[in-house]
Design a protein around this motif. Structure first.
Motif, PDB file in Angstrom:
ATOM      1  N   PRO A 111       0.834  -1.204   0.000  1.00 21.58           N
ATOM      2  CA  PRO A 111       0.000   0.000   0.000  1.00 21.58           C
ATOM      3  C   PRO A 111       0.869   1.254   0.000  1.00 21.58           C
ATOM      4  O   PRO A 111       2.023   1.213   0.418  1.00 21.58           O
ATOM      5  N   ILE A 165      -2.182  -3.176   6.839  1.00 25.91           N
ATOM      6  CA  ILE A 165      -3.112  -4.293   6.980  1.00 25.91           C
ATOM      7  C   ILE A 165      -2.523  -5.205   8.040  1.00 25.91           C
ATOM      8  O   ILE A 165      -1.341  -5.528   7.989  1.00 25.91           O
ATOM      9  N   ILE A 191       1.165  -5.763   6.985  1.00 28.44           N
ATOM     10  CA  ILE A 191       1.490  -5.315   5.625  1.00 28.44           C
ATOM     11  C   ILE A 191       1.569  -3.802   5.637  1.00 28.44           C
ATOM     12  O   ILE A 191       0.595  -3.123   5.929  1.00 28.44           O
ATOM     13  N   GLU A 192       2.737  -3.299   5.343  1.00 21.93           N
ATOM     14  CA  GLU A 192       2.957  -1.867   5.421  1.00 21.93           C
ATOM     15  C   GLU A 192       3.646  -1.368   4.169  1.00 21.93           C
ATOM     16  O   GLU A 192       4.169  -2.157   3.383  1.00 21.93           O
ATOM     17  N   PRO A 193       3.632  -0.041   3.971  1.00 22.01           N
ATOM     18  CA  PRO A 193       4.253   0.474   2.746  1.00 22.01           C
ATOM     19  C   PRO A 193       5.701   0.046   2.559  1.00 22.01           C
ATOM     20  O   PRO A 193       6.155  -0.146   1.459  1.00 22.01           O
ATOM     21  N   ARG A 194       6.458  -0.081   3.634  1.00 22.73           N
ATOM     22  CA  ARG A 194       7.889  -0.362   3.462  1.00 22.73           C
ATOM     23  C   ARG A 194       8.414  -1.347   4.474  1.00 22.73           C
ATOM     24  O   ARG A 194       7.905  -1.424   5.580  1.00 22.73           O
TER      25      ARG A 194
END
Lengths: 428, 301
Positions: free
Chosen positions: A104, A109, B31-34
């Motif tokens: 994202p 999440i 779940i993350e951007p980086r």
């Protein structure tokens, strides 16, 4: 119930157009901003993701688009969540983020348990390898250990129905067999969360049924959580417990699966309902056109299942001639395109043999007795024995909830479509 | 063709943190951007070790499926290359082979060089060639380059056996004198694998977005071979050129191999350590770059 997956302010920004010199210059600008400790110069821009709208090339705004914007919702353990929405609403992007194919832009999440995602079945199948070898390869790609696969190999082969071909290279398989084999592996994954894209759209009817049944049993027996994206409303209704409707990258509805479907169908048709007159998706020779439709109950637009309904259809004929042997058909459908009622003027012979070139045909219907929810109306008008105009989804009508004489809420869509009035007696 | 590319702006969002605290919990997946720069998430790679094995097996098996000669084809390439080198560089150009039988001289160079070149070339385009797979399912991306290095190792093994056969023949005739330095072979391969993996992953991160590099790369690898003592011995270089060429981290590796197996060439611990250091540095740098790219490369590839 504990939360299995939490979507927390998820957004995804995409850049439009070609990767070229512009990309390099934006990259450099971004890098320069980061070096100085400034925020990303392009993070603030971006449009709503409406694919239909064509944007000009003015300014940086038009170069970026938000495929998803601030998506937040929770999925509880054991729930089967259906995600529905138009093409381009952001469904696939959401699944991609969840399956960690891409990350994202902002947000996070969080999940409890292993996620197995099936954006495609048979991912990584090598055409030269045999079915058995591919089961191992595909299983490993999906995160299974070799030991696990060996343990369930017989089950997988049996489920796929490809036992006879299992030692033949996959390139000799029919496409249906490949899909079956792929799904068989996926269905035997050991995971707590299953993410399924519209992979079920392939395969024959029997196999589709098998797949849907498998999905359902996974959640019922093993308490697994599943997320399911589909255009097949019947499948969503059949297997999902909860629904999320996406539109242009935003959540427009969260709730019960069948309510979500109704909401989706309603927004779909109101978008197009703008005016029947302006619609171009119509059939017939066009000599007579349906101009408008009005559906009322006792003169007001709120419709109850136990009240008679009046349907008024305005028509006009271009040539200013009389209509001969006119016939009007009103079809009433549910969200899954099941035909519920058909009102055909030819069956009653009540309309006069000729009609004025312009006018309103009115049909009065006894109470429909349907359970609350959305119904869709198709219209067809015949002139001189020929189909003159045919409009699908000319109107979407909402039937309100209604209480029985005893004051109890009657049945709803999940129970049945029609709620027949009836009486109970007791014979000694 | 139009493409869609993702961007990762640095946005600090306090709201996100507050919601996480509400449901403070035993999340097993985030779940993350980086992700962090040096984290290769080795426990994840370990979990997927079977996949690594199956990828290697797939590459090996698929290579000779539906062929009659099967794995024998692994021999054909180095032998033909060697024969060509003998013809062109020995007979036509008249380059020295340091008094060694030409076939052994070139075969040794080609076997080792091919390992490096194949690993490097394939790793550098790992994202583009696996886009179909990476676009559909998640597994630690680093598995793919690792599988390339491993399956090339299998290939190298087969070709090395071929080299050993020739070596045994010439050794029996007393034309070459292997020595203890040959035992360094595993170390040489380890350094070469690390270096090609590092270099390859570094380039793979860049080729996803800018394809120009792919063309540059295949040309560059060819040039690099001439800058490495594959077709000529280091000893025959004029000192003026040698003082530059010796800084090529691959040169000590090939020279050591030739020294150990064939008994001619140069060997020094210092230069070997230099190669190892460069290899490790390249690997560390590539880890950083690869980690930055792997999460969103799907949007740019």
């Amino acid at each position: 119930m504990t939360t299995a997956i939490q979507f927390d302010g998820i957004s995804k920004q995409y850049r439009l157009g070609n990767v070229g010199t512009g990309t390099l210059s934006h990259d450099l600008e971004r890098m320069w901003a980061r070096l100085r400790g400034k925020p990303d110069p392009f993070a603030k821009v971006g449009q709503v993701n409406d694919r239909a709208a064509k944007s000009g090339d003015d300014g940086p705004d038009s170069k970026y688009v938000w495929a998803l914007k601030d998506i937040s919702f929770d999925v509880k353990e054991g729930e089967i969540l259906g995600i529905i929405g138009r093409n381009g609403a952001g469904k696939s992007t959401l699944l991609k983020l969840l399956s960690r194919v891409t990350a994202p832009t902002t947000g996070a999440i969080r999940a409890r348990g292993r996620i197995a995602s099936l954006l495609e079945v048979g991912t990584g199948f090598h055409p030269e390898l045999t079915g058995r070898e591919n089961i191992y390869l595909n299983g490993a790609i999906l995160g299974m250990r070799r030991r696990e696969i060996t343990r369930r190999l017989d089950e997988i082969i049996e489920f796929s129905g490809c036992a006879k071909y299992i030692d033949t290279p996959v390139k000799r398989y029919s496409s249906g067999m490949t899909v079956r084999l792929g799904f068989a592996v996926a269905a035997h994954l050991e995971c707590e969360i299953l993410v399924v894209d519209e992979v079920l759209a392939v395969g024959d009817a029997e196999f589709q049924k098998k797949c849907l049944g498998k999905l359902r049993s996974l959640s019922e027996e093993r308490k697994r959580t599943a997320i399911f994206v589909s255009h097949n409303m019947a499948a969503v209704k059949h297997i999902c417990t909860k629904g999320v409707v996406l539109g242009d990258g935003n959540i427009t509805f969260v709730g019960d699966a069948s309510d979500a479907i109704d909401h989706y169908q309603l927004t779909q048709s109101t978008n197009r309902e703008i005016a029947i007159e302006d619609r171009i998706d119509r059939n017939g020779n066009g000599l007579v056109r349906i101009n408008s439709i009005e559906i009322t109950s006792n003169g007001c637009p709120t419709l109850y299942p136990d009240q008679p309904i009046a349907i008024s259809v305005r028509y006009s004929k271009q040539s200013r001639e009389l209509l001969s042997a006119p016939r009007l058909i009103v079809g009433i459908y549910d969200s899954f395109r099941n035909s519920l009622f058909r009102l055909d003027s030819a069956l009653t012979d009540e309309l006069p043999a000729t009609l004025a070139p312009q006018g309103t045909i009115k049909c009065t219907v006894t109470p429909l007795h349907t359970t609350p929810g959305i119904l869709f109306v198709n219209l067809a008008i015949f002139d001189n024995g020929q189909l003159a105009d045919h409009v699908e989804n000319a109107a979407a009508i909402e039937i309100e909830a209604c209480y029985s004489n005893s004051g109890k809420l009657r049945l709803n869509r999940k129970d049945c479509l029609i709620n027949l009035p009836h009486t109970w007696t007791y014979d000694d | 063709m139009a493409s869609i590319e993702a961007t990762i702006p640095d946005v600090q969002d306090d709201q996100i943190k507050s919601r996480a605290e509400e449901d403070a919990g035993d999340w097993t997946l985030l779940i993350e951007p980086r992700n962090s720069l040096f984290d290769l998430r080795l426990h994840e790679v370990w979990h997927y070790r079977d996949l690594l094995f199956l990828f290697v097996r797939r590459d090996f098996v698929a290579f000779y499926k539906q062929t009659i000669l099967g794995p024998v084809w692994f021999f054909v390439q180095p032998i033909l290359t060697t024969l060509m080198f003998i013809l062109v560089f020995k007979n036509i150009a008249g380059l020295s082979t340091d008094g060694l039988p030409p076939i052994l001289f070139y075969l040794c160079g080609v076997t080792f060089w091919n390992y490096f070149a194949d690993c490097f070339n394939k790793t550098a385009t790992v994202f583009t060639t696996n886009a179909q797979l990476f676009g559909k399912v998640y597994f630690p991306r680093v598995i793919a380059p690792l599988a390339i290095v491993m399956s090339n190792l299998v290939r190298f093994g087969v070709q090395f056996v071929l080299f050993m056969c020739f070596l045994a023949w010439f050794w029996a005739r007393g034309e070459v004198q292997p020595n203890a330095a040959a035992l360094l072979m595993p170390l040489l391969i380890a350094i070469m694998a690390t270096f090609s993996l590092g270099l390859g992953m570094l380039f793979s991160a860049l080729t996803t977005k800018y394809r120009d590099l792919v063309f540059l790369l295949s040309f560059g690898v060819q040039l690099l071979m001439y800058a490495t003592p594959v077709i000529y011995p280091m000893s025959q270089m004029s000192p003026r050129i040698a003082q530059y060429l010796r800084w090529n981290p691959l040169a000590p590796l090939i020279e050591t191999a030739r020294y150990g197996f064939l008994g001619s060439g140069s060997f020094s611990w210092g230069w070997l350590a230099y190669s190892a250091t460069i290899a490790v540095m390249a690997f560390l740098a590539s880890t950083v770059v690869f980690n930055r790219v792997e999460k969103t490369f799907m949007d740019t590839v």
